[in-house]
Design a protein around this motif. Structure first.
Motif, PDB file in Angstrom:
ATOM      1  N   THR A  55       0.821  -1.214   0.000  1.00 32.03           N
ATOM      2  CA  THR A  55       0.000   0.000   0.000  1.00 32.03           C
ATOM      3  C   THR A  55       0.854   1.261   0.000  1.00 32.03           C
ATOM      4  O   THR A  55       0.310   2.363   0.059  1.00 32.03           O
ATOM      5  CB  THR A  55      -0.948   0.031   1.217  1.00 32.03           C
ATOM      6  OG1 THR A  55      -0.183   0.177   2.421  1.00 32.03           O
ATOM      7  CG2 THR A  55      -1.790  -1.230   1.291  1.00 32.03           C
ATOM      8  N   ASP A  56       2.162   1.115  -0.074  1.00 27.93           N
ATOM      9  CA  ASP A  56       3.069   2.260   0.023  1.00 27.93           C
ATOM     10  C   ASP A  56       3.981   2.307  -1.199  1.00 27.93           C
ATOM     11  O   ASP A  56       4.825   1.436  -1.377  1.00 27.93           O
ATOM     12  CB  ASP A  56       3.894   2.145   1.306  1.00 27.93           C
ATOM     13  CG  ASP A  56       4.772   3.351   1.551  1.00 27.93           C
ATOM     14  OD1 ASP A  56       5.690   3.596   0.748  1.00 27.93           O
ATOM     15  OD2 ASP A  56       4.547   4.045   2.567  1.00 27.93           O
ATOM     16  N   PHE A 101      -9.516  -2.751  -0.884  1.00 28.60           N
ATOM     17  CA  PHE A 101      -9.218  -2.581  -2.304  1.00 28.60           C
ATOM     18  C   PHE A 101      -7.791  -2.074  -2.532  1.00 28.60           C
ATOM     19  O   PHE A 101      -7.128  -2.481  -3.490  1.00 28.60           O
ATOM     20  CB  PHE A 101     -10.230  -1.640  -2.959  1.00 28.60           C
ATOM     21  CG  PHE A 101     -11.441  -2.346  -3.492  1.00 28.60           C
ATOM     22  CD1 PHE A 101     -11.522  -2.704  -4.828  1.00 28.60           C
ATOM     23  CD2 PHE A 101     -12.495  -2.687  -2.655  1.00 28.60           C
ATOM     24  CE1 PHE A 101     -12.633  -3.378  -5.325  1.00 28.60           C
ATOM     25  CE2 PHE A 101     -13.611  -3.363  -3.140  1.00 28.60           C
ATOM     26  CZ  PHE A 101     -13.680  -3.718  -4.476  1.00 28.60           C
ATOM     27  N   ASP A 102      -7.313  -1.214  -1.636  1.00 28.02           N
ATOM     28  CA  ASP A 102      -5.955  -0.686  -1.779  1.00 28.02           C
ATOM     29  C   ASP A 102      -4.930  -1.797  -1.656  1.00 28.02           C
ATOM     30  O   ASP A 102      -3.948  -1.842  -2.397  1.00 28.02           O
ATOM     31  CB  ASP A 102      -5.702   0.382  -0.710  1.00 28.02           C
ATOM     32  CG  ASP A 102      -4.455   1.204  -0.990  1.00 28.02           C
ATOM     33  OD1 ASP A 102      -4.046   1.314  -2.164  1.00 28.02           O
ATOM     34  OD2 ASP A 102      -3.878   1.745  -0.035  1.00 28.02           O
ATOM     35  N   GLY A 107      -2.768  -2.639  -4.769  1.00 26.51           N
ATOM     36  CA  GLY A 107      -1.448  -3.139  -4.388  1.00 26.51           C
ATOM     37  C   GLY A 107      -0.804  -3.988  -5.468  1.00 26.51           C
ATOM     38  O   GLY A 107       0.412  -3.938  -5.685  1.00 26.51           O
ATOM     39  N   ILE A 108      -1.612  -4.774  -6.149  1.00 22.08           N
ATOM     40  CA  ILE A 108      -1.087  -5.594  -7.248  1.00 22.08           C
ATOM     41  C   ILE A 108      -0.535  -4.712  -8.362  1.00 22.08           C
ATOM     42  O   ILE A 108       0.531  -4.987  -8.915  1.00 22.08           O
ATOM     43  CB  ILE A 108      -2.182  -6.538  -7.783  1.00 22.08           C
ATOM     44  CG1 ILE A 108      -2.406  -7.678  -6.796  1.00 22.08           C
ATOM     45  CG2 ILE A 108      -1.823  -7.074  -9.173  1.00 22.08           C
ATOM     46  CD1 ILE A 108      -3.462  -8.673  -7.218  1.00 22.08           C
ATOM     47  N   ILE A 109      -1.246  -3.647  -8.670  1.00 27.39           N
ATOM     48  CA  ILE A 109      -0.776  -2.747  -9.728  1.00 27.39           C
ATOM     49  C   ILE A 109       0.499  -2.036  -9.299  1.00 27.39           C
ATOM     50  O   ILE A 109       1.450  -1.906 -10.079  1.00 27.39           O
ATOM     51  CB  ILE A 109      -1.875  -1.745 -10.109  1.00 27.39           C
ATOM     52  CG1 ILE A 109      -3.071  -2.487 -10.720  1.00 27.39           C
ATOM     53  CG2 ILE A 109      -1.347  -0.698 -11.092  1.00 27.39           C
ATOM     54  CD1 ILE A 109      -4.268  -1.608 -11.022  1.00 27.39           C
ATOM     55  N   SER A 158     -13.178  -7.204  -4.376  1.00 24.09           N
ATOM     56  CA  SER A 158     -11.762  -6.877  -4.589  1.00 24.09           C
ATOM     57  C   SER A 158     -11.071  -7.959  -5.398  1.00 24.09           C
ATOM     58  O   SER A 158     -10.191  -7.682  -6.221  1.00 24.09           O
ATOM     59  CB  SER A 158     -11.044  -6.674  -3.250  1.00 24.09           C
ATOM     60  OG  SER A 158     -10.807  -7.899  -2.574  1.00 24.09           O
ATOM     61  N   LYS A 159     -11.466  -9.222  -5.200  1.00 22.74           N
ATOM     62  CA  LYS A 159     -10.853 -10.313  -5.952  1.00 22.74           C
ATOM     63  C   LYS A 159     -11.392 -10.371  -7.385  1.00 22.74           C
ATOM     64  O   LYS A 159     -10.683 -10.816  -8.295  1.00 22.74           O
ATOM     65  CB  LYS A 159     -11.070 -11.641  -5.228  1.00 22.74           C
ATOM     66  CG  LYS A 159     -10.274 -11.755  -3.923  1.00 22.74           C
ATOM     67  CD  LYS A 159      -8.780 -11.606  -4.164  1.00 22.74           C
ATOM     68  CE  LYS A 159      -7.968 -11.872  -2.903  1.00 22.74           C
ATOM     69  NZ  LYS A 159      -6.505 -11.794  -3.138  1.00 22.74           N
ATOM     70  N   ALA A 160     -12.624  -9.903  -7.603  1.00 21.95           N
ATOM     71  CA  ALA A 160     -13.106  -9.761  -8.977  1.00 21.95           C
ATOM     72  C   ALA A 160     -12.259  -8.724  -9.708  1.00 21.95           C
ATOM     73  O   ALA A 160     -11.951  -8.870 -10.900  1.00 21.95           O
ATOM     74  CB  ALA A 160     -14.571  -9.359  -8.987  1.00 21.95           C
TER      75      ALA A 160
END
Length: 234
Positions: A55-56, A101-102, A107-109, A158-160
């Motif tokens: 998240t950072d 969601f973050d 976070g994945i992005i 969020s997983k969708a």
């Protein structure tokens, strides 16, 4: 030698995946927010530790800079995730939803974007996004699936998002293989409970499908959603 970064790898599914990949010959970076827990897990496993909070932005950039300086990256496993215990006394509100969601989607992005310059230098770059059948429109509409009977407003949504992130990256970055994984219902601390408090099978069993997709070859799939038995419907 294949070098792999796993986020949220100091415990649970991430740690079990790290153990499995190390056994397969990977050099693994244990990514974790908590330096003490992360270093302890890395020392136990024979892995490398890198402090990484998904998240950072600064934390993510610093972690990938370290990995790059130490030789590069071949595989990224986006495992870090959180959940809210809906229906267990926790009301849904804007800040708590944004937090999920973050971590789970944005976070994945963050991590993927920071990792792409390194992954593009690999002969066989792979990204595995740990998702859930709770984010599958097919599974949540299929009565034979556990996800059908388990409402999950925020975590499932969020997983969708993770699923669509996977599909879009596979289209946008064809030189890297992107796949999502449903690891199965796993006994972890997901949702903020004690380790193993979430019902399910041992993390080492669920880690098998994650590790399998992390070890695909140059002819492996991309843009798919995988589980134990094979491909899962989106």
């Amino acid at each position: 030698m294949t070098t792999t970064l796993i986020t949220g790898a100091n415990k649970g599914l991430g740690k079990a995946t790290a153990q499995r990949l190390i056994a397969a010959g990977h050099t693994v970076y244990v990514g974790a927010r908590d330096e003490g827990a992360g270093r302890a897990a890395a020392d136990e496993l024979g892995a490398r530790f890198v402090r990484l909070d998904v998240t950072d932005d600064e934390s993510v950039a610093a972690a990938l800079k370290i990995i790059g300086a130490q030789g590069g990256l071949d595989v990224l496993v986006n495992n870090a995730g959180i959940a809210r215990r809906e229906g267990m006394g926790e009301a849904l509100d804007g800040p708590s939803v944004l937090e999920v969601f973050d971590t789970n989607a944005v976070g994945i992005i963050r991590v993927t974007e920071a990792a792409l310059p390194l992954l593009r230098k690999s002969a066989n770059p792979v990204v595995v996004n740990v998702s859930s059948a709770l984010g599958s429109f097919w599974a949540t509409h299929e009565p034979s699936r556990p996800a059908f009977a388990f409402p999950s407003i925020v975590y499932g949504s969020s997983k969708a998002a993770v699923s669509m992130i996977t599909v879009q990256y596979a289209k946008a970055v064809p030189e890297v293989k992107f796949n999502a994984v449903e690891p199965g219902i796993t006994a972890t601390s997901l949702g903020g409970g004690e380790p193993g408090s979430h019902p399910g099978r041992p993390a080492r069993e669920s880690a098998e499908v994650v590790a399998r997709m992390a070890m695909i070859g140059a002819d492996g799939p991309t843009g798919t959603f995988q589980e134990d038995a094979g491909e899962l419907g989106w």
